[in-house]
Design a protein around this motif. Structure first.
Motif, PDB file in Angstrom:
ATOM      1  N   TYR A 514      35.412  30.850  -6.029  1.00 50.31           N
ATOM      2  CA  TYR A 514      36.849  29.766  -5.563  1.00 50.31           C
ATOM      3  C   TYR A 514      37.184  29.405  -4.159  1.00 50.31           C
ATOM      4  N   SER A 515      36.832  30.729  -3.645  1.00 47.79           N
ATOM      5  CA  SER A 515      37.025  30.173  -2.054  1.00 47.79           C
ATOM      6  C   SER A 515      35.944  31.104  -1.571  1.00 47.79           C
ATOM      7  N   TRP A 516      35.337  30.566  -0.309  1.00 49.44           N
ATOM      8  CA  TRP A 516      34.123  31.386   0.243  1.00 49.44           C
ATOM      9  C   TRP A 516      34.537  32.106   1.410  1.00 49.44           C
ATOM     10  N   PHE A 517      35.588  32.036   1.814  1.00 44.25           N
ATOM     11  CA  PHE A 517      36.160  32.782   3.017  1.00 44.25           C
ATOM     12  C   PHE A 517      37.744  33.376   2.784  1.00 44.25           C
ATOM     13  N   VAL A 518      37.724  34.765   3.129  1.00 43.88           N
ATOM     14  CA  VAL A 518      38.936  35.381   3.072  1.00 43.88           C
ATOM     15  C   VAL A 518      39.222  36.051   4.294  1.00 43.88           C
ATOM     16  N   ILE A 519      40.345  35.479   5.016  1.00 44.65           N
ATOM     17  CA  ILE A 519      40.751  36.189   6.270  1.00 44.65           C
ATOM     18  C   ILE A 519      42.371  36.518   6.205  1.00 44.65           C
ATOM     19  N   CYS A 520      42.409  37.477   7.189  1.00 51.11           N
ATOM     20  CA  CYS A 520      43.856  37.889   7.547  1.00 51.11           C
ATOM     21  C   CYS A 520      44.381  36.925   8.753  1.00 51.11           C
ATOM     22  N   ARG A 521      45.510  36.190   8.412  1.00 48.47           N
ATOM     23  CA  ARG A 521      45.917  35.529   9.394  1.00 48.47           C
ATOM     24  C   ARG A 521      46.436  36.266  10.681  1.00 48.47           C
ATOM     25  N   SER A 522      46.800  37.355  10.157  1.00 45.04           N
ATOM     26  CA  SER A 522      47.736  38.479  11.121  1.00 45.04           C
ATOM     27  C   SER A 522      46.653  39.012  12.350  1.00 45.04           C
ATOM     28  N   CYS A 523      45.630  39.431  11.924  1.00 44.21           N
ATOM     29  CA  CYS A 523      44.624  40.012  12.724  1.00 44.21           C
ATOM     30  C   CYS A 523      43.406  39.405  12.820  1.00 44.21           C
ATOM     31  N   GLY A 524      43.130  38.351  12.020  1.00 46.11           N
ATOM     32  CA  GLY A 524      41.983  37.457  12.235  1.00 46.11           C
ATOM     33  C   GLY A 524      40.718  38.153  11.510  1.00 46.11           C
ATOM     34  N   ALA A 525      40.643  39.283  11.198  1.00 49.31           N
ATOM     35  CA  ALA A 525      39.702  39.834  10.420  1.00 49.31           C
ATOM     36  C   ALA A 525      39.366  39.216   8.990  1.00 49.31           C
ATOM     37  N   GLY A 526      37.859  39.069   8.827  1.00 52.62           N
ATOM     38  CA  GLY A 526      37.489  38.376   7.576  1.00 52.62           C
ATOM     39  C   GLY A 526      37.344  39.692   6.643  1.00 52.62           C
ATOM     40  N   VAL A 527      37.394  39.467   5.298  1.00 52.25           N
ATOM     41  CA  VAL A 527      37.226  40.327   4.549  1.00 52.25           C
ATOM     42  C   VAL A 527      35.680  40.573   3.968  1.00 52.25           C
ATOM     43  N   GLN A 528      34.989  41.524   4.843  1.00 51.93           N
ATOM     44  CA  GLN A 528      33.550  41.410   4.651  1.00 51.93           C
ATOM     45  C   GLN A 528      33.079  42.222   3.546  1.00 51.93           C
ATOM     46  N   CYS A 529      31.687  42.134   3.004  1.00 53.40           N
ATOM     47  CA  CYS A 529      31.193  43.206   2.336  1.00 53.40           C
ATOM     48  C   CYS A 529      30.925  44.446   2.901  1.00 53.40           C
ATOM     49  N   GLU A 530      31.030  45.490   2.194  1.00 55.08           N
ATOM     50  CA  GLU A 530      30.893  46.642   2.709  1.00 55.08           C
ATOM     51  C   GLU A 530      29.421  47.130   2.947  1.00 55.08           C
ATOM     52  N   ASN A 531      28.221  46.349   2.272  1.00 55.94           N
ATOM     53  CA  ASN A 531      27.028  46.625   2.487  1.00 55.94           C
ATOM     54  C   ASN A 531      26.541  45.575   3.646  1.00 55.94           C
ATOM     55  N   CYS A 532      27.053  44.438   3.617  1.00 55.95           N
ATOM     56  CA  CYS A 532      26.481  43.284   4.384  1.00 55.95           C
ATOM     57  C   CYS A 532      27.318  42.513   5.481  1.00 55.95           C
ATOM     58  N   SER A 533      26.826  41.960   6.498  1.00 53.33           N
ATOM     59  CA  SER A 533      27.548  41.154   7.602  1.00 53.33           C
ATOM     60  C   SER A 533      27.838  39.944   7.145  1.00 53.33           C
ATOM     61  N   ILE A 534      28.695  39.946   5.716  1.00 59.33           N
ATOM     62  CA  ILE A 534      29.007  38.280   5.444  1.00 59.33           C
ATOM     63  C   ILE A 534      30.420  38.628   4.541  1.00 59.33           C
ATOM     64  N   SER A 535      30.941  37.311   4.773  1.00 57.51           N
ATOM     65  CA  SER A 535      32.312  37.316   4.150  1.00 57.51           C
ATOM     66  C   SER A 535      32.088  37.300   2.528  1.00 57.51           C
ATOM     67  N   LEU A 536      33.353  38.016   1.785  1.00 55.50           N
ATOM     68  CA  LEU A 536      33.103  37.977   0.396  1.00 55.50           C
ATOM     69  C   LEU A 536      33.583  36.852   0.074  1.00 55.50           C
ATOM     70  N   THR A 537      33.244  36.462  -1.090  1.00 49.95           N
ATOM     71  CA  THR A 537      33.743  35.256  -1.914  1.00 49.95           C
ATOM     72  C   THR A 537      34.816  35.486  -2.991  1.00 49.95           C
ATOM     73  N   TYR A 538      35.931  34.592  -3.016  1.00 49.70           N
ATOM     74  CA  TYR A 538      36.772  35.010  -3.881  1.00 49.70           C
ATOM     75  C   TYR A 538      36.528  34.258  -5.334  1.00 49.70           C
ATOM     76  N   HIS A 539      36.432  34.935  -6.504  1.00 47.57           N
ATOM     77  CA  HIS A 539      36.255  34.596  -7.804  1.00 47.57           C
ATOM     78  C   HIS A 539      37.591  34.681  -8.607  1.00 47.57           C
ATOM     79  N   LYS A 540      38.253  33.598  -8.803  1.00 44.70           N
ATOM     80  CA  LYS A 540      39.595  33.516  -9.518  1.00 44.70           C
ATOM     81  C   LYS A 540      39.632  33.981 -10.725  1.00 44.70           C
ATOM     82  N   GLN A 541      38.613  33.385 -11.642  1.00 46.72           N
ATOM     83  CA  GLN A 541      38.579  33.954 -13.002  1.00 46.72           C
ATOM     84  C   GLN A 541      38.493  35.145 -13.323  1.00 46.72           C
ATOM     85  N   ARG A 542      37.467  35.922 -12.465  1.00 46.85           N
ATOM     86  CA  ARG A 542      37.215  37.193 -12.633  1.00 46.85           C
ATOM     87  C   ARG A 542      38.201  38.170 -11.589  1.00 46.85           C
ATOM     88  N   GLY A 543      38.933  37.301 -11.132  1.00 51.70           N
ATOM     89  CA  GLY A 543      40.004  38.141 -10.321  1.00 51.70           C
ATOM     90  C   GLY A 543      39.267  39.147  -9.026  1.00 51.70           C
TER      91      GLY A 543
END
Ligand code: ADP
Ligand code: ZN
Ligand code: ZN
Length: 814
Positions: A514-543
């Motif tokens: 759904y969205s390939w970039f998740v970020i916090c507007r407040s601190c600017g941190a992207g929500v990254q994978c715990e195992n990889c240096s890459i942003s997580l992708t939001y999948h809406k249907q699967r929530g």
């Protein structure tokens, strides 16, 4: 008779072969290419015999040499040419030979191996002894149980049964050491699975049937004929017990048949197009026929614009090879395409066509593989690994869309299917035919230099025009609408027009989810994978938020994981979002999506593609899956959303990939009698890859791109290898990179360019920290020697084998 020895390749990450002795009873049944069962360390393994010799290894080693346990093939699995090919792959890609051969062999569905244990005389004596003694220790109680079991059984017992005894496995090992038991490896051949087929017994009366019986009668005698038992139960809505009873009563008869794949509905009712070749196709095909007549190796590059009818040329070439009593391989880049091309081939060439790809069930793949090996199939359609299909007397290998990245295997052995195809053709004196509308820089350069012969189809069949491409500047769109979204005004209008006309639109978007970039507007941190240096992708249907690299997933956070603020935002539209937006915007339209999230099975694939081809869908949204090869006749609009997303990646092939993708997808428009139009949305309207793709000017792109490659010493003008050093502990990764650096740095003086070590573009992946070297050598032989020496050095320094990953001719540096 002198004892024979053989060199065996085993599926372990070691680059050496292993020597085994061939016991007399197996002497006649083992030759190069045979699969054998051998003991390796403390277990059994299946390996491939690479060489048999009578030469006795030196006496120091002989005493460690163990015997082959069993030969597994009545005829060697791998014919000699494939054995040779495997050795080439192993050397060129510095891959362990056993792992190469494993990739070449069929899945072992008919075979597994197990250890079994036998009682020795010492064991029998020991049993009697413990039995007679009083006061037993715990260990003795277990031993007694085990020894007694074997004594009573009178036969060897397999390890899987021992596992069920408490302490049984450990006891067995202990007793083997004391020579009270003997162990040996056995191969277990599985029998073909069978199923019960049921038919109406025509001698049984069919009047006065009870209601349920009448339903069965209807299904078996009137509607369908003999069927597997569960199918009968389902169709006539009766229990299995009733069917069994009727069989006993003689109203039904039954017998057993091996299970075969169900009938493929995709193939029913299909008639292939009967095209008469045009002058261009005929001319190029004649050239290929002449090469086949010559009967020696020849490589050709068929460069033909999209929709120029390359498939007909391939089929003609395959027919020509068959007519000369030779066999043919047809490689395609996508599983979905094997279905289409496979169907086309079967319709044109009959039953001697096998289809091989990795999504087949193992049994099915093994069955197809052996059909090929036995010579029952003489044409193989398949994806990458089908380049190893065991046909003999090969006359032709076709590699369709030769530029596709999917031909490169991104795990050991990291081979390139197209390049292996060329080498295989060379070994077998066959013709290799690469085809593309956008050849890779490597292949076109080879055609330029005369290594390959260039064949050309300059125009579309029936002189249909290429669809005009218009670039939509997203920056401008934003300035006028002040909206960011995947759909520009222009593209929306164009889709609306198609809906009114009743023709189809195909929309390519390069990202899943759904969205390939998740970020916090407040601190600017992207929500990254715990195992990889890459942003997580939001999948809406699967929530969920998911990592597209390692599969990690987590719930969607309500607050920022770093600063707990509630301003978590999602950016960057993916395919899922685009589909949703289209449904909102065009409520009456039939919209479907084709990507790895929406279609997970082969059937679902066929369903969506089939529905689109037959006009049951108005708008098809998809990832690159929709860009390739497909021939949809009623598509008049192709829209490209964010096709430039690759351009910002730190990869020297970024421009080439973007150009190829745009040209390919643009080529899906206007293939039938209706003219088409292409809209490309981009933030980089001036970039040459976008500009030249819009003009569909491959030659201009090649000129520009090859200058850049030559200048910066990249392929096709340098031999390139990437060496990745990785470990879950960053200290290790750093230490080992430094160590390798001490070996690599002096190579500079020998003319090899060494870049790195530097943090890899994906600095952390699946919990491992990654450092990268790039090696550039002006001569291929230099590179091959260097990487091989590097691995030996790494072994000598005791860097774990899995920590050093060598990729020869890497396709992606990301
Ligand atoms: P390419 O792979 O070059 O993009 P295809 O092989 O998919 O093109 O062919 C495009 C379309 O043209 C297909 O529908 C095919 O059936 C049709 N076609 C191919 N050759 C001819 C021909 N000689 N006359 C008419 N139609 C043809
Ligand atoms: Zn935050
Ligand atoms: Zn991850």
């Amino acid at each position: 008779m002198p004892l024979n020895y053989c060199e065996v390749a085993l599926p372990v990450p070691l680059r050496s072969l292993f020597t085994y002795a061939i016991p007399e009873r197996l002497a006649g049944s083992i030759s190069a290419g045979s699969r054998v069962l051998v003991p390796f360390r403390n277990r059994a393994m299946i390996g491939v015999v690479v060489e048999v010799s009578t030469r006795k290894p030196d006496p120091e080693r002989v005493k460690y040499i163990r015997n082959v346990v069993e030969s597994l093939d009545p005829i060697p699995s791998l014919p000699p040419k494939l054995l040779e090919l495997g050795r080439w792959v192993s050397k060129y890609y510095v891959a362990p030979p056993g792992e190469v051969f494993r990739a070449m062999l069929p899945p072992q569905v008919d075979l597994r191996h197990e250890r079994e244990f036998l009682l020795t005389d010492a064991g029998r004596a020991r049993r009697a002894q413990i039995d007679a003694a009083g006061n037993r220790s715990e260990e003795e109680i277990t031993d007694l149980a085990l020894l007694s079991l074997l004594e009573i059984e009178g036969n060897p017992i397999r390890a899987d049964r021992l596992r069920k005894l408490p302490g049984g496995e450990a006891a067995a090992e202990r007793l083997v050491r004391r020579r009270q038991l003997e162990s040996r490896e056995v191969a277990i051949h599985r029998h073909a699975r069978v199923q019960k087929i049921v038919a109406w017994n025509e001698n049984a009366a069919s009047e006065l049937l009870a209601e349920k019986e009448a339903r069965i009668f209807h299904v078996l005698a009137e509607e369908r004929g003999p069927l597997p038992l569960p199918v009968v139960a389902k169709l006539s809505k009766v229990s299995r017990a009733l069917i069994e009873r009727l069989i006993r009563q003689g109203k039904l008869k039954s017998w057993e048949e091996p299970i075969v794949a169900e009938e493929d509905l995709f193939e029913v009712d299909y008639t292939p197009p009967s095209n008469v070749l045009n002058i261009d196709q005929e001319r190029e095909l004649n050239e290929i026929r002449a090469w086949l007549d010559a009967g020696v190796f020849k490589a050709g590059l068929l460069y033909g614009v999209t929709g120029s009818g390359k498939t007909e040329v391939y089929l003609g070439a395959v027919e020509a090879a068959l007519a000369r009593n030779r066999t043919a391989l047809l490689l395609v880049p996508e599983i979905a395409l094997t279905l289409w091309i496979g169907r086309l081939c079967r319709a044109r060439l009959g039953a001697g066509v096998a289809v091989l790809h990795s999504a087949l069930a193992e049994v099915e793949r093994a069955r197809e593989w052996w059909r090929v090996r036995r010579g029952e199939a003489r044409v193989v359609v398949g994806t990458r690994s089908a380049v190893f299909a065991p046909v003999e007397n090969l006359g032709l290998v076709v590699v369709d869309e030769e530029q596709e990245a999917s031909y490169k295997q991104e795990e050991t052995p990291r081979y390139h299917g197209r390049d292996v195809a060329i080498v295989r053709a060379k070994l077998e004196g066959a013709v290799a035919l690469l085809g593309s509308a956008t050849p890779s820089l490597e292949s076109f350069q080879n055609a330029r230099s005369g290594k390959y012969q260039l064949l050309q189809l300059e125009s579309r069949v029936e002189n249909r025009p290429l669809a005009p491409v218009e670039i939509v500047d997203l920056r401008e769109d934003f300035r006028s609408t002040h909206k960011v979204g995947p759909l520009s005004t222009k593209l929306s209008e164009a889709i609306a027009e198609r809906l009114a006309q009743g023709t189809q639109s195909l929309i390519l978007i390069n990202r899943r989810g759904y969205s390939w970039f998740v970020i916090c507007r407040s601190c600017g941190a992207g929500v990254q994978c715990e195992n990889c240096s890459i942003s997580l992708t939001y999948h809406k249907q699967r929530g969920r938020l998911e990592c597209h690299y390692c599969g990690f997933s987590r719930r969607v956070p309500k607050t920022c994981p770093k600063c707990a603020s509630e301003h978590v935002y999602f950016f960057g539209a993916g395919a899922e979002q685009l589909e949703e937006k289209l449904r909102e915007k065009f409520p009456g339209a039939r919209v479907a999506r084709l990507d790895r999230d929406s279609v997970r099975t082969k059937r679902a694939y066929q369903q969506v593609l089939g529905d689109f081809a037959s006009g049951k869908i108005d708008i098809l949204v998809g990832t690159q899956m929709v860009a390739k090869g497909h021939d949809f006749q009623r598509v008049t609009l192709v829209g490209v959303v964010s096709a430039d997303s690759q351009l910002s990646l730190p990869d020297f092939r970024a421009a080439e990939r973007t150009f190829q993708l745009l040209t390919q997808v643009a080529g899906r428009a206007g293939r039938g009698a209706l003219p088409g139009e292409v809209l490309v949305e981009t933030f980089y309207p001036e970039h040459y890859a976008i500009q030249l793709a819009a003009r569909q000017d491959y030659l201009a792109f090649f000129e520009k791109e090859q200058q850049f490659r030559r200048l910066l010493h990249y392929p096709p003008f340098t031999a390139l290898a990437s060496v990745l050093v990785r470990d879950t502990k960053i200290e290790n990764a750093i230490r080992w990179s430094r160590l390798l650096s001490t070996f690599l740095a002096p190579q500079e003086s020998r003319g090899v360019k060494v870049l790195g070590p530097a943090a890899a573009p994906l600095a952390r992946l699946k919990r491992e920290y990654r450092f990268q070297f790039l090696l550039k050598a002006p001569k291929r032989a230099q590179l091959t020697r260097l990487v091989s020496e590097l691995l030996s050095f790494s072994e000598a320094e005791e860097i774990p084998a899995k920590a050093v990953l060598v990729d020869v001719d890497p396709l992606s540096l990301f």
